[in-house]
Design an enzyme around this catalytic site. Sequence first.
Site, mmCIF file in Angstrom:
data_model
loop_
_atom_site.group_PDB
_atom_site.id
_atom_site.type_symbol
_atom_site.label_atom_id
_atom_site.label_comp_id
_atom_site.label_asym_id
_atom_site.label_seq_id
_atom_site.Cartn_x
_atom_site.Cartn_y
_atom_site.Cartn_z
ATOM 1 N N GLU A 17 -36.287 43.420 7.121
ATOM 2 C CA GLU A 17 -35.516 43.654 8.339
ATOM 3 C C GLU A 17 -36.430 43.969 9.523
ATOM 4 O O GLU A 17 -36.086 43.730 10.676
ATOM 5 C CB GLU A 17 -34.523 44.808 8.105
ATOM 6 C CG GLU A 17 -33.333 44.796 9.035
ATOM 7 C CD GLU A 17 -32.253 45.791 8.619
ATOM 8 O OE1 GLU A 17 -32.579 46.952 8.313
ATOM 9 O OE2 GLU A 17 -31.076 45.405 8.608
ATOM 10 N N HIS A 33 -41.739 36.766 -18.110
ATOM 11 C CA HIS A 33 -41.070 35.771 -18.959
ATOM 12 C C HIS A 33 -39.899 35.138 -18.211
ATOM 13 O O HIS A 33 -38.958 34.662 -18.820
ATOM 14 C CB HIS A 33 -40.595 36.435 -20.250
ATOM 15 C CG HIS A 33 -41.724 36.908 -21.103
ATOM 16 N ND1 HIS A 33 -42.026 36.348 -22.318
ATOM 17 C CD2 HIS A 33 -42.674 37.857 -20.902
ATOM 18 C CE1 HIS A 33 -43.093 36.951 -22.835
ATOM 19 N NE2 HIS A 33 -43.506 37.872 -21.991
ATOM 20 N N LYS A 65 -21.586 39.563 11.732
ATOM 21 C CA LYS A 65 -20.522 40.519 12.071
ATOM 22 C C LYS A 65 -19.605 39.955 13.148
ATOM 23 O O LYS A 65 -18.384 40.040 13.050
ATOM 24 C CB LYS A 65 -21.135 41.835 12.583
ATOM 25 C CG LYS A 65 -21.756 42.694 11.505
ATOM 26 C CD LYS A 65 -22.083 44.062 12.110
ATOM 27 C CE LYS A 65 -23.067 44.852 11.296
ATOM 28 N NZ LYS A 65 -23.574 46.014 12.053
#
Lengths: 434, 434
Positions: A287, A308, A422
């Site tokens: 961020e 793995h 948003k």
Amino acid sequence: MKNVSFQSKNVAGYVSSQELKSVFSVIKLIHEALIKKECPGNDSIGWLNVDSTINKELVKDIDETAKDIRKNCDVFLSLGIGGSYLGAKAAVEFLKPNFFNEFKNERPKIYFAGQNLSADYLSDLLKLIRGRRIIVNVISKSGTTTETAATFRVIKKYLETLYGKKKVKDKIICTTDKREGALRRMAKEQGYKSFPIPDDIGGRFSVLTAVGLLPIACAGIDIKGLLEGAADFEKKCNILNLEQNPAYKYAAIRHVLRTKGKTIEILSCLQPSLRYVAEWWKQLFGESEGKKGKGIFPVSCEFSTDLHSLGQMIQEGRRNLFETFLIVDNLNAKISIPRDKANLDGLNYLAGRDIEYINNTAYQASASAHYEGGVPNMTVSIPKRTPRYLGQLFYFFEKTTAISGLLLGVNPFDQPGVEAYKKKMFKLLGKPKK
Amino acid sequence: MKNVSFQSKNVAGYVSSQELKSVFSVIKLIHEALIKKECPGNDSIGWLNVDSTINKELVKDIDETAKDIRKNCDVFLSLGIGGSYLGAKAAVEFLKPNFFNEFKNERPKIYFAGQNLSADYLSDLLKLIRGRRIIVNVISKSGTTTETAATFRVIKKYLETLYGKKKVKDKIICTTDKREGALRRMAKEQGYKSFPIPDDIGGRFSVLTAVGLLPIACAGIDIKGLLEGAADFEKKCNILNLEQNPAYKYAAIRHVLRTKGKTIEILSCLQPSLRYVAEWWKQLFGESEGKKGKGIFPVSCEFSTDLHSLGQMIQEGRRNLFETFLIVDNLNAKISIPRDKANLDGLNYLAGRDIEYINNTAYQASASAHYEGGVPNMTVSIPKRTPRYLGQLFYFFEKTTAISGLLLGVNPFDQPGVEAYKKKMFKLLGKPKK
């Protein structure tokens, strides 16, 4: 005394001392700018000075509140998203035993919600905590963050059904802006206990404020130790010397690597308890840096499990990676490999060895194999799973992030891009305009 | 009837129909090569044909074993790493309630170990399950994988201390190679119950064999439904038509995007219960593709949480990303937002709305915002959290991986790079040469 430490021998051949010297000349300017508060985002660097973020009375208040909660509650429910939750979750998972909520004698259970909008998650959680003595800590600077506010409404109604409207007041603690915002007004009007979020500290840098400290203290963790560790590293990470300042060294190396096409950084953790430290780290770096088409994409792995899984990709995939190992030098437990007469699995050569010794060898082997395979890497070592060392680690990463972002030429303290989804969401939901 | 579905409108402008047509001409050749078993790694494509991977008697045996375990045990402990654990963990987490091990009436508790070498993890787990009736399923084709074998030794000794040597035989079930290897020999010599791992199926493709099915069945999940779902998609993903075959379409788009510098794929999951589906997906794609300096780096996010963490980076960071959303259309629970008189948080416009409706809107908003921000994206929709749909999803991703890897020009079924760290580790540990 031991400290969190940083080493970078496995960047040889990728990063020269000449290059580091040249980057350091810029870091010097940034160092000065931070002190003089003349850098981009200079209204959000309160976290730089640990003592200024929180005073002794507040620490005492948090500690006493937590003591009371630990005595009288079965469930501590923390509501928050992003920086209002990842730091606390990281500390709790790193410092408590694995599976801590499942141990009968652990009290209170610590749960997090308000970080998503999953009906199943919330429904299952409410079923799980039904009938227990619940305290809720709702954490949001504005009080209007959709995820947290929506969840808070549901939880509040749930508590009202259980306890009646009047008694709910004592079940809620708000951590929010000192003066303004919806949650501050609610706290005032309803008489909720509350803690302040400082004005000059953004979400992802807020773990050492009341945002992180109250949930952490409620988990029974020594928050003074955490703050002391951070203060240790405030000093260490302010030394104007590349060899003595791990944050400046780490930031400088990251900067050189990214100019050479290393666009992904993997935080490879050698303990499952570090998982949320990695999630916190990902927000912190991602961020702060991901702006203007720039930034290193932060990824985390859990070793040896992921050797793995993503190990193949790290060893032989596209060479756009570098890696930072995060290890713990001394574990709490010792478990040794038993001898077995038949030795069908061929493991008798390890009989008597501690499992953690093999884990440490897996770390050394993968650091070396990845380096030879074209993945430069560094290592951050935590001496032990203690609050003090975690405080050091938090501060170390925060300071590195600030320097890294400023070297990149972005404001590491804002997050303008978070608004994009948003805005669209509010439009789709038909949110009324103010 | 509904099915798992795939849509890709948000790649417009990044992937043209002309480009897809051209990739499809290569997919046609791969399609034929897979049928004729003439592709690289053709000895490891047993999973392509679901019915061949497991017969009815074996399913019956697993179901009956699981029924017995669910009746008589408190703890089912699965030991395995990588492909010997991620598929089962994915299914259990997706299909059981969140926090399932914490519900009192859940039995047996399902735990995983042998996937790491953390002494603290193992020690905490052993403390947690002390005094309960334990059954152990150790899963390893060779029986010599260090993590799993070392953990198995510790667990076996622990069981011997609890139950005495003789009774331990009935507490252990092996899933291993049909004929060879250390674990097969141990099973024979000690008289352990055992299940076979087919020769022609590698670890990351083994969830629909006994490897995944026994733990999944022990969690009380309908494994027949899971297999039926996979069989549904075996048909669907074998149609030689780009519009009707979601695996071919997904593989083709991924291939075009990677030729255009999109080197990171994010699997963005809208439910916390999908976390281990994402981990399984990361191994599947990462280990299959990450070879010869190639491959897309697979990353996962959990939304909406991570919209407040990595969201900034996705929206405005380096444009080397594409994204695949993984959503669930219909949740088990419904929770609506209560109305609040004071409306200080301004959420009354959502009163009466289901929380999941907002979650779905957050998905739509972020898909659209990320697309406009330069991140092409696709969506995989799961109609409901059921075994059948999860079976469809598993097969869909497996088939996509095979096609993707073959388009890339690698053998998607091997993992030569995993040996690099092991070799170094064995040398450091002083493992005797055979």
